[in-house]
Design a protein around this motif. Structure first.
Motif, mmCIF file in Angstrom:
data_model
loop_
_atom_site.group_PDB
_atom_site.id
_atom_site.type_symbol
_atom_site.label_atom_id
_atom_site.label_comp_id
_atom_site.label_asym_id
_atom_site.label_seq_id
_atom_site.Cartn_x
_atom_site.Cartn_y
_atom_site.Cartn_z
ATOM 1 N N ASN A 73 3.173 5.760 3.758
ATOM 2 C CA ASN A 73 3.682 4.650 2.957
ATOM 3 C C ASN A 73 4.675 5.143 1.903
ATOM 4 O O ASN A 73 5.765 4.586 1.745
ATOM 5 N N TYR A 74 4.285 6.186 1.173
ATOM 6 C CA TYR A 74 5.174 6.740 0.157
ATOM 7 C C TYR A 74 6.418 7.355 0.789
ATOM 8 O O TYR A 74 7.527 7.239 0.246
ATOM 9 N N THR B 43 8.842 -0.371 1.899
ATOM 10 C CA THR B 43 7.966 0.418 2.758
ATOM 11 C C THR B 43 7.929 -0.176 4.161
ATOM 12 O O THR B 43 8.107 -1.380 4.346
ATOM 13 N N SER C 25 7.916 6.598 3.680
ATOM 14 C CA SER C 25 8.865 5.585 4.159
ATOM 15 C C SER C 25 9.571 4.918 2.987
ATOM 16 O O SER C 25 10.762 4.597 3.069
ATOM 17 N N TYR C 26 8.868 4.725 1.874
ATOM 18 C CA TYR C 26 9.467 4.162 0.662
ATOM 19 C C TYR C 26 10.578 5.076 0.156
ATOM 20 O O TYR C 26 11.699 4.630 -0.172
ATOM 21 N N GLU D 25 4.478 -0.813 -3.045
ATOM 22 C CA GLU D 25 5.769 -1.255 -3.582
ATOM 23 C C GLU D 25 5.759 -1.216 -5.109
ATOM 24 O O GLU D 25 6.807 -1.071 -5.738
ATOM 25 N N ARG E 276 14.839 0.433 6.961
ATOM 26 C CA ARG E 276 13.376 0.310 6.935
ATOM 27 C C ARG E 276 12.776 0.762 8.263
ATOM 28 O O ARG E 276 11.730 1.423 8.300
#
Length: 473
Positions: free
Chosen positions: A40-41, A112, A43-44, A125, A53
């Motif tokens: 998650n982090y 994300t 991809s952010y 987010e 994205r």
């Protein structure tokens, strides 16, 4: 003067040797650290660096699944990153299918990748600080080495702040270096190296603690005859509170962007502990001014953190409780989650206490910490207690049995032994100290009292006597 320079160089060499030794040990595990939240982090961060994205999600999945092949099968749930018998290709296929599923079910917005429903991903987010921190590392080195180097920088920065915090509190050079080594050897160093926001939040927390120590140091005293402060001690003392206020405010502001819930809890814990401490000083008829000012600043920052998160619409305590009780919002919300949440609290802490009884490493270290803080009164006492309280509060906000064997949510508790146990290496406090012997934090020795600010002796007093709001009468 040559002797002073030699001691400064010895302190710097010691600090660098500890850092190099830790970095060398981390080379044995450049990958294999990813947890389920790492993607998650990542991809952010990749979205921040300019990737679409979709591409950011694909790259995060590739890293996460590759890392899982190097991870050991651990009984610790939050670190069990590899499904038994799952190959890298199967992992990629499973996560890609999950992304496709959640995209079809409405998760089409945000920075994300859609690894889960949009409400759950909103939690990440609301933590843009860590992904932003990762961008330069990922741009230059790519995911594998970029995440490793980012973790190393975070871990070493936190350890150096612990060293500076102890030195600013007046401990010896060897005790400061012991604090740095303990920070890296305890779970604080492990959590800092993991590719998650917890490590950066922890490092910024040590910046806040350093600022609190500077705030709690005495301001320079005035010369009896001229009414003005003189000497290097006066100049250093004048800068101390201002620098401390900047570190506290700046550290909590950055921490708010990294993990705002932990920033709020640390500010609340610091304000509460310092407020209690100021009351204790009043009972002893000693001036609580610096302590009250520090408590007021932390309290104001806590209120600002709460208001900021509310205005930004970030998930709050109610959302966290629903997340726990609805399995990441995949079941309908409970009309009133708090009774069930309190039941989960009881279940978690009962299991946690049984685990501590079976493996009493933390209880032993906390007992040693209490002994050290009672044996040598120090300005470290209130900030170490507040750090530990912040860790307990953070874990209490997530009473998930899946976190029972992990350290990352309760990691601030481990700052208590990192700050307190090194005090054993110092001599017991004395009532007097030399005039000004303050030095570089990694350099020469300082007196063992909480400050090195000498004042003219009062009538019948001893020249050079050192006083501090929290020193013993």
């Amino acid at each position: 003067m040559p002797n002073i320079r030699r001691k400064q160089h010895l302190g710097l060499i010691g600090m660098l040797l500890i850092a190099v030794a830790f970095a060398g040990l981390q080379l044995t595990a450049v990958t294999g650290r990813a947890s389920p939240d790492t993607k998650n982090y990542l991809s952010y961060a990749l979205s921040f660096s300019g990737e679409s994205r979709q591409d950011a999600g694909r790259m995060a999945i590739a890293y996460s699944c590759a890392s899982g092949q190097h991870a050991s099968l651990s009984p610790v749930p939050w670190t069990n990153r590899k499904a038994v018998g799952e190959s890298e290709e199967q992992c990629v296929r499973r996560l890609n299918d999950s992304v496709a599923y959640w995209t079809r079910h409405g998760n089409t917005e945000g920075m994300t990748a859609p690894f889960a429903n949009q409400r759950f991903m909103a939690i990440f987010e609301a933590r843009p600080g860590y992904p932003l921190f990762l961008v330069p590392f990922l741009t230059v080195l790519g995911p594998t080495w970029g995440l490793w180097l980012a973790g190393l920088v975070i871990a070493l920065a936190g350890s150096v702040c612990v060293l500076f915090t102890l030195r600013a509190a007046g401990v010896s050079r060897r005790a400061g270096l012991a604090g740095q080594a303990l920070y890296l050897a305890l779970p604080t160093g492990t959590v800092a190296m993991n590719p998650l926001s917890d490590g950066l939040s922890l490092a910024l927390g040590t910046v806040v603690l350093l600022g609190c120590v500077l705030l709690l140091r005495d301001r320079p005293r005035t010369d009896v005859e001229s009414g003005t402060s003189t000497g290097r001690t006066a100049r250093a003392g004048a800068a101390g509170p201002r620098t401390g206020a900047v570190l506290v405010a700046g550290g909590l502001a950055l921490m708010f962007l990294v993990r705002y819930s932990q920033a709020l809890l640390l500010a609340v814990a610091l304000a509460a502990v310092l407020l209690v401490w100021s009351g204790r000083l009043r009972l002893k008829r000693r001036p609580p001014g610096p302590v009250l000012r520090a408590a007021g600043l932390c309290g104001a920052l806590a209120a600002g953190s709460y208001a900021g998160a509310h205005l930004l619409g970030w998930p709050m305590g109610q959302d966290s409780a629903q997340d726990l009780l609805t399995h990441h919002y995949q079941r309908p919300d409970l009309p009133n989650p708090w009774p069930e949440f309190l039941v989960q609290e009881g279940v978690f802490w009962s299991a946690w206490l049984r685990r501590q009884a079976d493996q009493p490493i933390l209880p032993v270290l906390l007992a040693l910490s209490a002994w050290a803080l009672l044996r040598r009164r120090s300005v470290v006492l209130p900030i170490a207690l507040a750090a530990g309280a912040a860790g307990l509060l953070n874990q209490a906000g997530h009473p998930n049995l899946g976190q029972l064997y992990g350290y990352r949510l309760i990691v601030f508790v481990w700052l208590l032994p990192a700050l307190a146990i090194p005090l054993f290496l110092d001599r017991p406090p004395t009532d007097t100290a030399p005039h000004d012997t303050s030095r570089d934090p990694a350099g020469a020795e300082e007196p063992s009292d909480m400050t090195a600010h000498a004042a003219p002796a009062p009538a019948g007093g001893t020249p050079g006597e050192v006083r501090h709001p929290m020193s013993r009468s």
